[in-house]
Design a protein around this motif. Structure first.
Motif, PDB file in Angstrom:
ATOM      1  N   GLN A  99       0.628  -1.220  -0.155  1.00  0.00           N
ATOM      2  CA  GLN A  99       0.004   0.032   0.012  1.00  0.00           C
ATOM      3  C   GLN A  99       0.859   1.279  -0.090  1.00  0.00           C
ATOM      4  OE1 GLN A  99      -3.563  -0.473   0.190  1.00  0.00           O
ATOM      5  NE2 GLN A  99      -3.623   1.467  -0.172  1.00  0.00           N
ATOM      6  N   LEU A 100       0.798   2.229  -1.018  1.00  0.00           N
ATOM      7  CA  LEU A 100       1.650   3.246  -1.113  1.00  0.00           C
ATOM      8  C   LEU A 100       0.466   4.505  -0.916  1.00  0.00           C
ATOM      9  CD1 LEU A 100       3.706   2.208  -4.218  1.00  0.00           C
ATOM     10  CD2 LEU A 100       4.383   2.106  -1.783  1.00  0.00           C
ATOM     11  N   SER A 101       0.926   5.470  -0.225  1.00  0.00           N
ATOM     12  CA  SER A 101       0.073   7.009  -0.242  1.00  0.00           C
ATOM     13  C   SER A 101       0.860   8.116  -0.706  1.00  0.00           C
ATOM     14  CB  SER A 101      -0.048   7.014   1.166  1.00  0.00           C
ATOM     15  OG  SER A 101      -0.894   5.988   2.036  1.00  0.00           O
ATOM     16  N   TYR A 102       0.184   8.603  -1.771  1.00  0.00           N
ATOM     17  CA  TYR A 102       0.641   9.741  -2.137  1.00  0.00           C
ATOM     18  C   TYR A 102      -0.087  11.122  -1.811  1.00  0.00           C
ATOM     19  CZ  TYR A 102       3.737   6.859  -5.084  1.00  0.00           C
ATOM     20  OH  TYR A 102       4.542   5.988  -5.866  1.00  0.00           O
ATOM     21  N   ILE A 103       0.715  12.163  -2.277  1.00  0.00           N
ATOM     22  CA  ILE A 103       0.037  13.515  -2.324  1.00  0.00           C
ATOM     23  C   ILE A 103       0.244  13.870  -3.652  1.00  0.00           C
ATOM     24  CG2 ILE A 103       0.112  16.023  -1.721  1.00  0.00           C
ATOM     25  CD1 ILE A 103      -1.161  14.501   0.498  1.00  0.00           C
ATOM     26  N   ASN A 104      -0.855  14.207  -4.462  1.00  0.00           N
ATOM     27  CA  ASN A 104      -0.584  14.680  -6.096  1.00  0.00           C
ATOM     28  C   ASN A 104      -1.311  15.732  -6.238  1.00  0.00           C
ATOM     29  OD1 ASN A 104       0.450  11.979  -6.634  1.00  0.00           O
ATOM     30  ND2 ASN A 104      -1.684  11.229  -6.784  1.00  0.00           N
ATOM     31  N   LEU A 105      -0.347  16.594  -7.068  1.00  0.00           N
ATOM     32  CA  LEU A 105      -0.910  17.807  -7.517  1.00  0.00           C
ATOM     33  C   LEU A 105      -0.992  17.993  -9.054  1.00  0.00           C
ATOM     34  CD1 LEU A 105      -1.260  21.038  -6.794  1.00  0.00           C
ATOM     35  CD2 LEU A 105       0.803  21.208  -7.019  1.00  0.00           C
ATOM     36  N   PRO A 106      -2.188  17.416  -9.547  1.00  0.00           N
ATOM     37  CA  PRO A 106      -2.412  17.747 -11.073  1.00  0.00           C
ATOM     38  C   PRO A 106      -2.809  19.029 -11.322  1.00  0.00           C
ATOM     39  CG  PRO A 106      -3.930  16.245 -10.408  1.00  0.00           C
ATOM     40  CD  PRO A 106      -3.231  16.739  -8.810  1.00  0.00           C
ATOM     41  N   VAL A 107      -2.325  19.632 -12.524  1.00  0.00           N
ATOM     42  CA  VAL A 107      -2.746  20.781 -13.050  1.00  0.00           C
ATOM     43  C   VAL A 107      -3.079  20.820 -14.466  1.00  0.00           C
ATOM     44  CG1 VAL A 107      -2.136  23.314 -13.380  1.00  0.00           C
ATOM     45  CG2 VAL A 107      -1.234  22.049 -11.404  1.00  0.00           C
ATOM     46  N   LYS A 108      -4.345  20.669 -14.626  1.00  0.00           N
ATOM     47  CA  LYS A 108      -4.900  20.688 -16.174  1.00  0.00           C
ATOM     48  C   LYS A 108      -5.390  21.784 -16.864  1.00  0.00           C
ATOM     49  CE  LYS A 108      -7.250  17.314 -13.817  1.00  0.00           C
ATOM     50  NZ  LYS A 108      -8.205  16.485 -13.555  1.00  0.00           N
ATOM     51  N   LEU A 109      -5.037  21.917 -18.074  1.00  0.00           N
ATOM     52  CA  LEU A 109      -5.710  22.940 -19.042  1.00  0.00           C
ATOM     53  C   LEU A 109      -6.924  22.380 -19.852  1.00  0.00           C
ATOM     54  CD1 LEU A 109      -5.136  25.905 -20.006  1.00  0.00           C
ATOM     55  CD2 LEU A 109      -4.016  24.832 -21.905  1.00  0.00           C
ATOM     56  N   LYS A 110      -8.135  23.016 -19.654  1.00  0.00           N
ATOM     57  CA  LYS A 110      -9.256  22.322 -20.324  1.00  0.00           C
ATOM     58  C   LYS A 110      -9.783  23.378 -21.334  1.00  0.00           C
ATOM     59  CE  LYS A 110     -13.878  21.201 -18.639  1.00  0.00           C
ATOM     60  NZ  LYS A 110     -14.651  20.955 -17.444  1.00  0.00           N
ATOM     61  N   ALA A 111     -10.007  22.927 -22.544  1.00  0.00           N
ATOM     62  CA  ALA A 111     -10.478  23.613 -23.549  1.00  0.00           C
ATOM     63  C   ALA A 111     -11.726  22.983 -24.015  1.00  0.00           C
ATOM     64  CB  ALA A 111      -9.657  23.501 -24.912  1.00  0.00           C
ATOM     65  N   VAL A 112     -12.823  24.093 -23.928  1.00  0.00           N
ATOM     66  CA  VAL A 112     -14.237  23.696 -24.331  1.00  0.00           C
ATOM     67  C   VAL A 112     -14.572  24.204 -25.592  1.00  0.00           C
ATOM     68  CG1 VAL A 112     -16.494  23.720 -23.391  1.00  0.00           C
ATOM     69  CG2 VAL A 112     -14.634  23.697 -21.822  1.00  0.00           C
ATOM     70  N   THR A 113     -15.170  23.309 -26.322  1.00  0.00           N
ATOM     71  CA  THR A 113     -15.891  23.853 -27.609  1.00  0.00           C
ATOM     72  C   THR A 113     -17.100  24.169 -27.519  1.00  0.00           C
ATOM     73  OG1 THR A 113     -17.022  21.724 -28.198  1.00  0.00           O
ATOM     74  CG2 THR A 113     -14.606  21.841 -28.829  1.00  0.00           C
ATOM     75  N   THR A 114     -17.797  25.139 -28.672  1.00  0.00           N
ATOM     76  CA  THR A 114     -18.909  25.755 -28.334  1.00  0.00           C
ATOM     77  C   THR A 114     -20.269  24.670 -28.415  1.00  0.00           C
ATOM     78  OG1 THR A 114     -19.135  26.111 -30.766  1.00  0.00           O
ATOM     79  CG2 THR A 114     -18.251  27.728 -29.497  1.00  0.00           C
ATOM     80  N   PHE A 115     -19.931  23.491 -28.730  1.00  0.00           N
ATOM     81  CA  PHE A 115     -21.146  22.632 -28.651  1.00  0.00           C
ATOM     82  C   PHE A 115     -20.849  21.553 -27.645  1.00  0.00           C
ATOM     83  CE2 PHE A 115     -18.308  19.648 -30.990  1.00  0.00           C
ATOM     84  CZ  PHE A 115     -17.739  20.561 -32.018  1.00  0.00           C
ATOM     85  N   GLY A 116     -19.956  21.914 -26.701  1.00  0.00           N
ATOM     86  CA  GLY A 116     -19.845  21.023 -25.345  1.00  0.00           C
ATOM     87  C   GLY A 116     -18.860  19.861 -25.088  1.00  0.00           C
ATOM     88  N   LEU A 117     -18.112  19.802 -26.538  1.00  0.00           N
ATOM     89  CA  LEU A 117     -16.911  18.688 -26.296  1.00  0.00           C
ATOM     90  C   LEU A 117     -15.762  19.409 -25.605  1.00  0.00           C
ATOM     91  CD1 LEU A 117     -17.016  16.995 -29.527  1.00  0.00           C
ATOM     92  CD2 LEU A 117     -17.876  16.032 -27.425  1.00  0.00           C
ATOM     93  N   TYR A 118     -15.043  18.762 -24.743  1.00  0.00           N
ATOM     94  CA  TYR A 118     -13.729  19.458 -24.335  1.00  0.00           C
ATOM     95  C   TYR A 118     -12.564  18.529 -24.050  1.00  0.00           C
ATOM     96  CZ  TYR A 118     -14.987  17.091 -19.791  1.00  0.00           C
ATOM     97  OH  TYR A 118     -15.401  16.086 -18.987  1.00  0.00           O
ATOM     98  N   GLY A 119     -11.612  18.944 -24.096  1.00  0.00           N
ATOM     99  CA  GLY A 119     -10.335  18.060 -24.091  1.00  0.00           C
ATOM    100  C   GLY A 119      -9.389  18.610 -22.741  1.00  0.00           C
ATOM    101  N   MET A 120      -8.836  17.754 -22.102  1.00  0.00           N
ATOM    102  CA  MET A 120      -8.005  18.095 -21.095  1.00  0.00           C
ATOM    103  C   MET A 120      -6.307  17.708 -21.267  1.00  0.00           C
ATOM    104  SD  MET A 120     -10.282  17.458 -17.862  1.00  0.00           S
ATOM    105  CE  MET A 120      -9.983  18.693 -16.679  1.00  0.00           C
ATOM    106  N   SER A 121      -5.590  18.669 -20.709  1.00  0.00           N
ATOM    107  CA  SER A 121      -4.336  18.178 -21.080  1.00  0.00           C
ATOM    108  C   SER A 121      -3.457  18.725 -19.735  1.00  0.00           C
ATOM    109  CB  SER A 121      -3.469  18.389 -22.237  1.00  0.00           C
ATOM    110  OG  SER A 121      -2.027  18.075 -22.263  1.00  0.00           O
ATOM    111  N   GLY A 122      -2.475  18.070 -19.105  1.00  0.00           N
ATOM    112  CA  GLY A 122      -1.632  18.855 -17.937  1.00  0.00           C
ATOM    113  C   GLY A 122      -0.540  17.726 -17.372  1.00  0.00           C
ATOM    114  N   ILE A 123      -0.097  18.205 -16.469  1.00  0.00           N
ATOM    115  CA  ILE A 123       0.901  17.657 -15.882  1.00  0.00           C
ATOM    116  C   ILE A 123       0.585  17.314 -14.354  1.00  0.00           C
ATOM    117  CG2 ILE A 123       2.720  19.035 -16.914  1.00  0.00           C
ATOM    118  CD1 ILE A 123       2.944  20.858 -14.314  1.00  0.00           C
TER     119      ILE A 123
END
Length: 130
Positions: A99-123
């Motif tokens: 069992q491993l315990s972590y503190i994680n800090l994800p930072v994501k950039l989210k782009a949303v289209t005009t008709f509701g689809l979105y994509g995310m990318s980050g570190i």
């Protein structure tokens, strides 16, 4: 040094977000399950490695820069690990758990289209607690 870099990136994102007049910040809570295992040459030496259920929980913020662009930093506590089947000297199998315990800090950039689809990318940066 890695902790300082991750912290400085997170602080930069938060400080930039407050410099825009139209920026809206929505805080939130994140929780979920994960199904993980440990892989690699060292894991094979332990015995038969199987998947194990874990969880993650924490806080998030959805920072809106425009109708199409968001930044979503999160601070999560996560448990990861594996089940291990070990054969003892008598040929009997015993089951153990890593069992491993972590503190994680994800930072994501989210782009949303005009008709509701979105994509995310980050570190993501993580710090092993136990």
């Amino acid at each position: 040094m890695k902790k300082f870099t991750v912290l400085s990136i997170a602080l930069a994102i938060f400080s930039i977000s407050f410099s825009f007049a139209q920026v809206k910040v929505r805080p939130g809570i994140v929780a979920g399950a994960n199904y993980s295992t440990i892989e690699g040459k060292d894991a094979k030496e332990l015995g038969e490695v199987k998947y194990n259920f874990g969880y993650h929980a924490g806080l998030s913020a959805n920072i809106k820069f425009s109708d199409m662009l968001y930044v979503q930093p999160e601070l999560l506590y996560s448990t990861l690990g594996s089940k291990v089947l070990i054969e003892d000297e008598d040929g009997d199998e015993e089951q153990g758990k890593i069992q491993l315990s972590y503190i994680n800090l994800p930072v994501k950039l989210k782009a949303v289209t005009t008709f509701g689809l979105y994509g995310m990318s980050g570190i993501e940066a993580g710090y092993l607690l136990t």
